[in-house]
Motif scaffolding. Structure first.
Motif, PDB file in Angstrom:
ATOM      1  N   GLY A  17       0.803  -1.217   0.000  1.00 55.28           N
ATOM      2  CA  GLY A  17       0.000   0.000   0.000  1.00 55.28           C
ATOM      3  C   GLY A  17       0.833   1.264   0.000  1.00 55.28           C
ATOM      4  N   GLU A  18       2.154   1.123   0.051  1.00 54.50           N
ATOM      5  CA  GLU A  18       3.036   2.291  -0.021  1.00 54.50           C
ATOM      6  C   GLU A  18       4.428   1.858  -0.450  1.00 54.50           C
ATOM      7  OE1 GLU A  18       3.039   4.024   3.873  1.00 54.50           O
ATOM      8  OE2 GLU A  18       4.745   2.835   4.497  1.00 54.50           O
ATOM      9  N   LYS A  28       7.092   8.261 -13.125  1.00 58.56           N
ATOM     10  CA  LYS A  28       6.930   7.012 -13.871  1.00 58.56           C
ATOM     11  C   LYS A  28       6.215   5.954 -13.036  1.00 58.56           C
ATOM     12  CE  LYS A  28      10.864   7.827 -16.850  1.00 58.56           C
ATOM     13  NZ  LYS A  28      12.181   7.394 -17.278  1.00 58.56           N
ATOM     14  N   VAL A  29       6.545   5.897 -11.753  1.00 54.96           N
ATOM     15  CA  VAL A  29       5.886   4.925 -10.868  1.00 54.96           C
ATOM     16  C   VAL A  29       4.407   5.279 -10.712  1.00 54.96           C
ATOM     17  CG1 VAL A  29       5.800   4.020  -8.510  1.00 54.96           C
ATOM     18  CG2 VAL A  29       7.998   4.321  -9.649  1.00 54.96           C
ATOM     19  N   ILE A  30       4.109   6.548 -10.535  1.00 52.84           N
ATOM     20  CA  ILE A  30       2.705   6.966 -10.412  1.00 52.84           C
ATOM     21  C   ILE A  30       1.938   6.614 -11.675  1.00 52.84           C
ATOM     22  CG2 ILE A  30       1.172   8.960 -10.259  1.00 52.84           C
ATOM     23  CD1 ILE A  30       3.235  10.224  -8.358  1.00 52.84           C
ATOM     24  N   ASP A  31       2.495   6.935 -12.835  1.00 50.16           N
ATOM     25  CA  ASP A  31       1.825   6.614 -14.106  1.00 50.16           C
ATOM     26  C   ASP A  31       1.613   5.114 -14.269  1.00 50.16           C
ATOM     27  OD1 ASP A  31       1.679   9.277 -14.796  1.00 50.16           O
ATOM     28  OD2 ASP A  31       3.444   9.211 -16.107  1.00 50.16           O
ATOM     29  N   ALA A  32       2.641   4.325 -13.967  1.00 48.74           N
ATOM     30  CA  ALA A  32       2.532   2.873 -14.106  1.00 48.74           C
ATOM     31  C   ALA A  32       1.517   2.306 -13.123  1.00 48.74           C
ATOM     32  CB  ALA A  32       3.897   2.225 -13.901  1.00 48.74           C
ATOM     33  N   ALA A  33       1.516   2.811 -11.897  1.00 49.70           N
ATOM     34  CA  ALA A  33       0.571   2.321 -10.893  1.00 49.70           C
ATOM     35  C   ALA A  33      -0.868   2.669 -11.264  1.00 49.70           C
ATOM     36  CB  ALA A  33       0.920   2.895  -9.522  1.00 49.70           C
ATOM     37  N   ARG A  34      -1.091   3.865 -11.756  1.00 46.74           N
ATOM     38  CA  ARG A  34      -2.452   4.262 -12.159  1.00 46.74           C
ATOM     39  C   ARG A  34      -2.928   3.449 -13.350  1.00 46.74           C
ATOM     40  NH1 ARG A  34      -1.878  10.778 -11.302  1.00 46.74           N
ATOM     41  NH2 ARG A  34      -2.187  10.723  -9.045  1.00 46.74           N
ATOM     42  N   VAL A  41      -6.116   4.832  -5.560  1.00 50.20           N
ATOM     43  CA  VAL A  41      -5.889   6.273  -5.550  1.00 50.20           C
ATOM     44  C   VAL A  41      -4.464   6.489  -5.045  1.00 50.20           C
ATOM     45  CG1 VAL A  41      -6.609   8.483  -4.598  1.00 50.20           C
ATOM     46  CG2 VAL A  41      -8.324   6.739  -5.128  1.00 50.20           C
ATOM     47  N   ILE A  42      -3.535   6.756  -5.973  1.00 50.05           N
ATOM     48  CA  ILE A  42      -2.116   6.917  -5.640  1.00 50.05           C
ATOM     49  C   ILE A  42      -1.859   8.357  -5.212  1.00 50.05           C
ATOM     50  CG2 ILE A  42       0.253   6.664  -6.472  1.00 50.05           C
ATOM     51  CD1 ILE A  42      -1.304   4.044  -6.543  1.00 50.05           C
ATOM     52  N   CYS A  43      -1.242   8.526  -4.051  1.00 53.62           N
ATOM     53  CA  CYS A  43      -0.947   9.857  -3.518  1.00 53.62           C
ATOM     54  C   CYS A  43       0.540   9.949  -3.173  1.00 53.62           C
ATOM     55  CB  CYS A  43      -1.751  10.103  -2.246  1.00 53.62           C
ATOM     56  SG  CYS A  43      -3.523   9.999  -2.466  1.00 53.62           S
ATOM     57  N   THR A  44       1.041  11.167  -3.184  1.00 48.19           N
ATOM     58  CA  THR A  44       2.424  11.382  -2.760  1.00 48.19           C
ATOM     59  C   THR A  44       2.424  11.822  -1.313  1.00 48.19           C
ATOM     60  OG1 THR A  44       2.411  13.641  -3.558  1.00 48.19           O
ATOM     61  CG2 THR A  44       3.271  11.982  -5.048  1.00 48.19           C
ATOM     62  N   ASP A  59      -4.315   5.719  -1.136  1.00 53.62           N
ATOM     63  CA  ASP A  59      -5.254   6.319  -0.193  1.00 53.62           C
ATOM     64  C   ASP A  59      -6.387   5.361   0.178  1.00 53.62           C
ATOM     65  OD1 ASP A  59      -6.020   8.548   1.412  1.00 53.62           O
ATOM     66  OD2 ASP A  59      -7.584   9.002  -0.052  1.00 53.62           O
ATOM     67  N   ASN A  60      -6.845   4.593  -0.779  1.00 52.31           N
ATOM     68  CA  ASN A  60      -7.975   3.681  -0.556  1.00 52.31           C
ATOM     69  C   ASN A  60      -7.523   2.220  -0.587  1.00 52.31           C
ATOM     70  OD1 ASN A  60      -7.403   3.693  -3.294  1.00 52.31           O
ATOM     71  ND2 ASN A  60      -9.518   3.356  -3.889  1.00 52.31           N
TER      72      ASN A  60
END
Length: 65
Positions: A17-18, A28-34, A41-44, A59-60
């Motif tokens: 979860g993190e 790149k990690v955010i884009d790949a995860a989404r 819901v990916i948050c920094t 987040d969820n």
């Protein structure tokens, strides 16, 4: 090497979860995860300026998993 880091980060996001990633690959990690987990819901989180790393979290995580 960067592809491996992104892959391991995606695995950690799914399992934990993190994840902590370097600032060089955070987007790149955010884009790949989404793309891989659209229900997450990916948050920094916090940024460590000394180590130049970001914490990414879902987040969820409990609801989406």
């Amino acid at each position: 090497m960067e592809k491996h880091e992104i892959f391991y980060a995606i695995c950690s996001i799914f399992n934990e979860g993190e994840v902590v990633v370097s600032k060089d690959i955070v987007c790149k990690v955010i884009d790949a995860a989404r793309h891989t987990f659209p229900e997450f819901v990916i948050c920094t989180g916090r940024y460590d300026s000394d180590k130049k790393t970001h914490v990414l979290y879902v987040d969820n995580f409990k609801d989406a998993k």
